[in-house]
Scaffold this motif. Structure first.
Motif, PDB file in Angstrom:
ATOM      1  N   ALA A 244       0.722  -1.484   0.666  1.00 17.90           N
ATOM      2  CA  ALA A 244       0.451  -0.248  -0.068  1.00 17.90           C
ATOM      3  C   ALA A 244       0.533   0.917   0.320  1.00 17.90           C
ATOM      4  O   ALA A 244       0.604   2.123  -0.937  1.00 17.90           O
ATOM      5  N   ILE A 245       1.642   0.997   0.528  1.00 21.50           N
ATOM      6  CA  ILE A 245       2.781   2.498   0.686  1.00 21.50           C
ATOM      7  C   ILE A 245       3.471   3.101  -0.718  1.00 21.50           C
ATOM      8  O   ILE A 245       3.546   3.598  -0.705  1.00 21.50           O
ATOM      9  N   ILE A 246       3.694   1.932  -1.521  1.00 18.20           N
ATOM     10  CA  ILE A 246       4.544   1.936  -2.866  1.00 18.20           C
ATOM     11  C   ILE A 246       3.355   1.866  -3.683  1.00 18.20           C
ATOM     12  O   ILE A 246       3.537   3.246  -4.263  1.00 18.20           O
ATOM     13  N   TYR A 247       2.006   2.323  -3.930  1.00 17.20           N
ATOM     14  CA  TYR A 247       1.178   2.695  -4.149  1.00 17.20           C
ATOM     15  C   TYR A 247       0.984   3.463  -4.027  1.00 17.20           C
ATOM     16  O   TYR A 247       0.490   4.056  -5.005  1.00 17.20           O
ATOM     17  N   LEU A 248       0.911   3.505  -2.704  1.00 12.37           N
ATOM     18  CA  LEU A 248       0.774   5.405  -1.968  1.00 12.37           C
ATOM     19  C   LEU A 248       1.536   6.180  -3.243  1.00 12.37           C
ATOM     20  O   LEU A 248       1.395   7.276  -3.027  1.00 12.37           O
ATOM     21  N   ALA A 249       2.640   5.995  -2.948  1.00 11.84           N
ATOM     22  CA  ALA A 249       3.743   6.742  -4.150  1.00 11.84           C
ATOM     23  C   ALA A 249       3.486   6.765  -5.636  1.00 11.84           C
ATOM     24  O   ALA A 249       3.391   8.456  -5.853  1.00 11.84           O
ATOM     25  N   GLY A 250       3.185   6.154  -5.720  1.00 13.11           N
ATOM     26  CA  GLY A 250       2.824   6.280  -6.905  1.00 13.11           C
ATOM     27  C   GLY A 250       1.427   6.778  -7.330  1.00 13.11           C
ATOM     28  O   GLY A 250       1.788   8.017  -7.834  1.00 13.11           O
ATOM     29  N   LEU A 251       0.570   6.828  -5.992  1.00 15.61           N
ATOM     30  CA  LEU A 251      -0.879   7.946  -6.859  1.00 15.61           C
ATOM     31  C   LEU A 251      -0.603   9.218  -6.382  1.00 15.61           C
ATOM     32  O   LEU A 251      -0.569  10.255  -7.069  1.00 15.61           O
ATOM     33  N   GLN A 252       0.325   9.286  -5.033  1.00 14.84           N
ATOM     34  CA  GLN A 252       0.488  10.888  -5.328  1.00 14.84           C
ATOM     35  C   GLN A 252       1.740  11.664  -5.480  1.00 14.84           C
ATOM     36  O   GLN A 252       1.997  12.789  -6.615  1.00 14.84           O
ATOM     37  N   ASN A 253       2.588  10.329  -7.070  1.00  9.87           N
ATOM     38  CA  ASN A 253       3.268  11.261  -8.400  1.00  9.87           C
ATOM     39  C   ASN A 253       2.419  11.634  -9.554  1.00  9.87           C
ATOM     40  O   ASN A 253       2.937  11.980 -10.324  1.00  9.87           O
ATOM     41  N   ILE A 254       0.778  11.180  -9.591  1.00  4.76           N
ATOM     42  CA  ILE A 254       0.094  11.313 -10.757  1.00  4.76           C
ATOM     43  C   ILE A 254      -0.249  12.914 -10.606  1.00  4.76           C
ATOM     44  O   ILE A 254      -0.723  13.110  -9.633  1.00  4.76           O
ATOM     45  N   PRO A 255      -0.027  13.810 -11.790  1.00  2.00           N
ATOM     46  CA  PRO A 255      -0.171  14.975 -11.754  1.00  2.00           C
ATOM     47  C   PRO A 255      -1.492  15.386 -10.805  1.00  2.00           C
ATOM     48  O   PRO A 255      -2.823  15.255 -11.696  1.00  2.00           O
ATOM     49  N   PRO A 256      -2.734  16.172 -10.262  1.00  3.71           N
ATOM     50  CA  PRO A 256      -3.203  16.865 -10.287  1.00  3.71           C
ATOM     51  C   PRO A 256      -4.321  17.468 -10.440  1.00  3.71           C
ATOM     52  O   PRO A 256      -5.419  17.291 -11.197  1.00  3.71           O
ATOM     53  N   GLY A 257      -3.817  18.091 -11.499  1.00  2.00           N
ATOM     54  CA  GLY A 257      -4.465  18.666 -12.948  1.00  2.00           C
ATOM     55  C   GLY A 257      -5.082  18.091 -14.003  1.00  2.00           C
ATOM     56  O   GLY A 257      -5.751  18.273 -14.528  1.00  2.00           O
ATOM     57  N   LEU A 258      -4.369  16.717 -13.746  1.00  2.00           N
ATOM     58  CA  LEU A 258      -5.497  15.821 -14.806  1.00  2.00           C
ATOM     59  C   LEU A 258      -6.727  15.039 -14.350  1.00  2.00           C
ATOM     60  O   LEU A 258      -7.600  15.462 -15.348  1.00  2.00           O
ATOM     61  N   TYR A 259      -6.635  15.221 -13.538  1.00  2.00           N
ATOM     62  CA  TYR A 259      -8.336  15.406 -12.611  1.00  2.00           C
ATOM     63  C   TYR A 259      -8.894  16.608 -12.834  1.00  2.00           C
ATOM     64  O   TYR A 259     -10.134  16.118 -13.220  1.00  2.00           O
ATOM     65  N   ASP A 260      -8.844  17.492 -12.566  1.00  2.00           N
ATOM     66  CA  ASP A 260      -8.774  18.542 -12.784  1.00  2.00           C
ATOM     67  C   ASP A 260      -9.890  18.482 -13.942  1.00  2.00           C
ATOM     68  O   ASP A 260     -10.653  19.025 -14.551  1.00  2.00           O
ATOM     69  N   ALA A 261      -8.845  18.352 -14.832  1.00  7.34           N
ATOM     70  CA  ALA A 261      -8.925  18.569 -16.502  1.00  7.34           C
ATOM     71  C   ALA A 261      -9.730  17.001 -16.420  1.00  7.34           C
ATOM     72  O   ALA A 261     -11.019  17.538 -17.609  1.00  7.34           O
ATOM     73  N   ALA A 262     -10.300  16.596 -16.178  1.00  5.52           N
ATOM     74  CA  ALA A 262     -11.406  15.459 -16.686  1.00  5.52           C
ATOM     75  C   ALA A 262     -12.255  15.512 -16.275  1.00  5.52           C
ATOM     76  O   ALA A 262     -13.546  15.300 -16.298  1.00  5.52           O
ATOM     77  N   SER A 263     -12.323  16.973 -14.633  1.00  6.07           N
ATOM     78  CA  SER A 263     -13.644  16.491 -14.080  1.00  6.07           C
ATOM     79  C   SER A 263     -14.211  17.704 -15.332  1.00  6.07           C
ATOM     80  O   SER A 263     -15.461  17.810 -14.954  1.00  6.07           O
ATOM     81  N   ILE A 264     -13.425  18.805 -15.589  1.00  5.83           N
ATOM     82  CA  ILE A 264     -14.108  19.252 -16.601  1.00  5.83           C
ATOM     83  C   ILE A 264     -14.659  19.222 -17.983  1.00  5.83           C
ATOM     84  O   ILE A 264     -15.699  19.757 -18.461  1.00  5.83           O
ATOM     85  N   ASP A 265     -14.111  17.759 -18.240  1.00  5.68           N
ATOM     86  CA  ASP A 265     -15.063  17.346 -19.678  1.00  5.68           C
ATOM     87  C   ASP A 265     -15.488  16.335 -18.824  1.00  5.68           C
ATOM     88  O   ASP A 265     -15.706  15.368 -20.229  1.00  5.68           O
ATOM     89  N   GLY A 266     -16.483  16.758 -17.745  1.00  6.83           N
ATOM     90  CA  GLY A 266     -17.190  15.668 -17.835  1.00  6.83           C
ATOM     91  C   GLY A 266     -16.904  14.381 -17.043  1.00  6.83           C
ATOM     92  O   GLY A 266     -18.250  13.868 -16.702  1.00  6.83           O
ATOM     93  N   ALA A 267     -15.532  13.904 -17.128  1.00  7.72           N
ATOM     94  CA  ALA A 267     -15.467  12.981 -16.547  1.00  7.72           C
ATOM     95  C   ALA A 267     -16.120  12.500 -14.390  1.00  7.72           C
ATOM     96  O   ALA A 267     -15.392  13.303 -13.779  1.00  7.72           O
ATOM     97  N   ASN A 268     -16.543  10.913 -14.165  1.00  3.94           N
ATOM     98  CA  ASN A 268     -17.210  10.814 -13.078  1.00  3.94           C
ATOM     99  C   ASN A 268     -15.868  10.260 -12.698  1.00  3.94           C
ATOM    100  O   ASN A 268     -14.974   9.710 -13.160  1.00  3.94           O
TER     101      ASN A 268
END
Lengths: 452, 312
Positions: free
Chosen positions: B186-210
């Protein structure tokens, strides 16, 4: 391949070859030739104690007597007082890792000067020094020592170890519980049949609402480890056909399993619920009237807790079967690669004589049974219990050699539990594991025969 | 400094020239590790290969037997049993540990009070000694008096599993124990998750992704390199199960060989039964099998592991 890669390849190849050569420089060349049976290995640097008493010698000794052992430190202390130029450094190693550790040390030429014998393969392979001359030099008659312990210490006409105590697997009983039930004590010379044992257990059992409240008449552990090995193996130890699955042996397992099923002997779950770590605890606590267990620990435990006890040979399958007592001793020997064989022999000579006397002082039965009789071991402590114990132990005799025996019989525990759980009848359960046992036995003998 | 490309290429192919100090230094720094690799890994591996062609009982000198140990293996019931047990554990444990580790890391990635403390607590079992963990679970899994079965009985399950005393439940019990240490994954995955740029999630939200779209379209692909790493380490770990099996099932592999893991079998043959030649042959087979598994996983990784390197 370009020049750069070629150079790198050459360098790496050289490093590889040199490193493989370095890592393959394995065992240190032993300074002694392997001991042949009956001879002592010639050594370049033996400390000859007789020749030069001023020379300081340090002996290393390995064993697995446990952290609560008081005998070993005391015997070492007494030895060092008598031989001030020799010191003995004892290292206690957990028993389950001891054989591996010693074998590895022997391979590396780093074996201790004194070690406990554990596998007969070591005797066969000449890894230990013959001590025939030592017994003779101390005027110890071989007929006077415990014959079971002598068997396990010997091979091919040579003796490779000395002992200080005698311990045996016997049937111990609580005399007070027998007196309360007005039942006669088991004979110390004639073994009960397993049917008689089961009937006696049924009379002594007092069932409670749960295992903690029940008083069990007897113990019914899986028999391969306490009954005569000849109920599992042929006389030469190479076969189990017609022996392990004989009607007599099937009957033995069947009766014992039914003792557990009927509630006259505790199941594994019941033993867990009672929270006892050893069978002699249950005897001492009055929770079991008869147990099959080790004599040295039981005698000490019963006498310390003032429990009147008695001893008898373990039950046999049928009337007329020869009494069987498994007896043994602490088997201290000298690895052939020791650099201080003479000094080690001096210690073991002391151990053989003074060690036996120290055991007597501590209340243990010594390896030298004549000494036990001469100094009236059975006349102290619980004299009735000790006399029956001594009588039973005198029935001990030679066992049979079965290399890798514990691996061969490993599946038997599961089969026995299946019988108790009702998953299989006795004959099917025992015959079902025989192919695996035979395959393991064949491999074990193959390994044994390769040792020359 | 004005150096021509030709001169740079010359320097590169002539590392021993005086002015290539940097390359010399690199090789010198690599040398200790290389020597260690040869002496402690490749050298013993080669020696194992040679010993596997002998009949060595550790008491007398090794005797050459050629491929006899490998031929014997084919008819050895215990060998096949140990392969079955190890593969069974691998099939159960690897996906379970990977998936549960991912789910736990998703929870740990939430910004909630006390999350640092929770992460520490979840990771602790991963740093405990395997032997201590096994001894603890031996009590917990006691079929009659253990906490697990007592809890199951309290929940109304009248006949809970016999766990280590039942050949069918022994390996699942080991998987359960392994799950207790999932904090490491879980800790290793957590490090990977925290490396994902949050901007991608924001952009996806703007495009209507759930959230589900974001998970499958952003989180999983960008986490795939981490998943690949976790998969490899779990596979390697599955081949290396020894201490837990030894404590739970004893040196002989438990009831009916239900816990006879491959490494435990090698240890038995080599150190308990003094059949070092045969144990070496088993070790060589383990190297081959594990290498094949890893090679297959690595070669198929192109299809599912996302890489940010642009294709040329």
């Amino acid at each position: 391949m370009n020049t750069h890669s070629k150079t790198s390849f050459i360098i790496l190849a050289i490093v590889t070859i040199v490193s493989v050569l370095l890592s393959s420089c394995g065992q240190a060349t032993p300074t002694t030739a392997p001991a042949q049976p009956g001879t002592q290995a010639p050594l370049a640097n033996q400390a000859t104690v007789a020749a030069n008493n001023a020379e300081k010698v340090k002996l290393s000794m390995w064993g697995f007597s446990g952290s609560s052992d008081t005998f070993t430190p005391e015997i070492i202390k007494r030895f060092e007082a008598q031989y001030p130029n020799i010191t003995v450094e004892y290292t206690d190693i957990p028993e389950d890792t001891y054989p591996t550790k010693l074998e590895t040390a022997m391979m590396a030429g780093a074996a201790p000067d004194i070690a406990t014998l554990y596998k007969m393969e070591w005797q066969k392979g000449g890894k230990f020094v013959s001590l025939n001359d030592l017994y003779a030099s101390q005027n110890v008659n071989l007929a006077d020592v415990d014959q079971g312990g002598l068997f396990w210490s010997s091979y091919g006409g040579n003796i490779y170890a000395v002992g200080s105590f005698t311990s045996a697997v016997l049937l111990f009983y609580n005399r007070a519980m027998f007196d309360a039930a007005k039942l006669p004590y088991p004979s110390a010379t004639e073994p009960m049949t397993v049917d008689e044992y089961a009937a006696l257990a049924a009379q002594l059992t007092k069932k409670g609402s749960n295992p903690e409240d029940t008083i069990y008449g007897a113990d019914a552990p899986v028999p391969y480890w306490w009954s005569d090995y000849r109920t599992t193996f042929s006389e030469d130890g190479t076969s189990i056909d017609g022996i392990f699955n004989s009607e007599s042996n099937i009957h033995l397992y069947d009766v014992l399993a039914h003792m557990v099923i009927n509630g006259d002997a505790p199941s594994t779950a019941a033993l867990t619920a009672m929270g006892s770590s050893s069978r002699q605890d249950l005897l001492v606590q009055g929770k079991m009237a008869m147990v099959i267990t080790d004599s040295q620990a039981t005698t000490v435990s019963c006498e310390a807790n003032h429990i009147p006890y008695g001893a008898a040979p373990v039950p046999v399958a049928e009337k007329g079967d020869k009494p069987w007592v498994f007896a043994g001793t602490d088997m201290e020997g000298i690895p052939a690669a020791s650099k201080n064989i003479e000094a080690a022999k001096t210690f073991l000579a002391f151990y053989l004589v003074e060690g036996n006397k120290l055991r007597l002082e501590n209340g243990d039965l010594p390896y030298n049974m004549k000494l036990a009789n001469d100094l009236n071991w059975a006349g102290t402590g619980d004299t009735v219990g000790r006399q029956s114990e001594l009588t039973a132990i005198n029935l001990a005799g030679p066992a049979i050699i079965v290399p890798g025996m514990w691996d061969v019989v490993a599946p038997v525990d599961g089969a026995y539990q299946d019988i108790i759980d009702g998953k299989s009848d006795t004959k099917t359960a025992l015959e079902g594991i025989m192919p695996q046992m035979k395959a393991t036995l064949a491999t074990a003998w193959e390994t044994w025969n390769a040792i020359k | 400094m004005n150096i021509s490309i030709t001169k740079l290429k010359e320097r590169r192919h002539q590392p021993w020239k005086k002015n290539n100090l940097e390359e010399k230094a690199a090789y010198l720094f690599l040398l200790p590790w290389l020597i260690g690799l040869m002496v402690f890994i490749l050298g013993p591996a080669l020696a194992t290969g040679v010993i596997s062609l002998t009949n060595w009982n550790m008491i007398t000198q090794p005797a050459w037997v050629g491929p006899a140990n490998y031929i014997k293996m084919m008819g050895d019931a215990n060998f096949w049993q140990s392969i079955r047990v190890t593969l069974y554990y691998m099939v159960l444990a690897v996906p379970t540990l990977s998936i549960v580790g991912l789910l736990v890391s998703l929870l740990l990635n939430q910004r909630l009070p006390g999350m640092n403390f929770i992460r520490t607590v979840l990771y602790l079992p991963a740093v405990l000694s395997g032997v201590a963990v096994a001894v603890l679970w031996l009590s917990l899994l006691n079929p009659d008096a253990g906490v697990i079965n007592s809890a199951l009985r309290a929940l109304g399950i009248a006949n809970p599993p016999n766990w280590l005393n039942d050949a069918q439940w022994a390996v699942p019990a080991v998987v359960l124990i392994s799950l207790w240490g999932v904090g490491g994954n879980a800790i290793i995955y957590l490090a990977g998750l925290q490396n994902i740029p949050p901007g991608l999630y924001d952009a996806a939200s703007i495009d209507g992704a759930n959230d589900i779209h974001k998970f499958f379209s952003i989180t999983l692909p960008l986490l795939s390199p981490t998943m690949f790493f976790v998969l490899i380490t779990n596979l390697v770990g599955a081949f290396q199960v020894f201490d837990i099996a030894f404590i739970l099932g004893g040196s002989r592999g438990g009831r009916g060989g239900s816990l006879l893991f491959y490494l435990l079998y090698i240890w038995n043959e080599g150190f308990r039964s003094s059949r070092m030649g045969y144990a070496s042959a088993l070790s060589m087979v383990l190297i081959i099998i594990s290498s094949l598994v890893i090679v297959v996983v690595v070669n198929t990784s192109d299809r599912w592991v996302y890489s940010e390197v642009e294709e040329k």
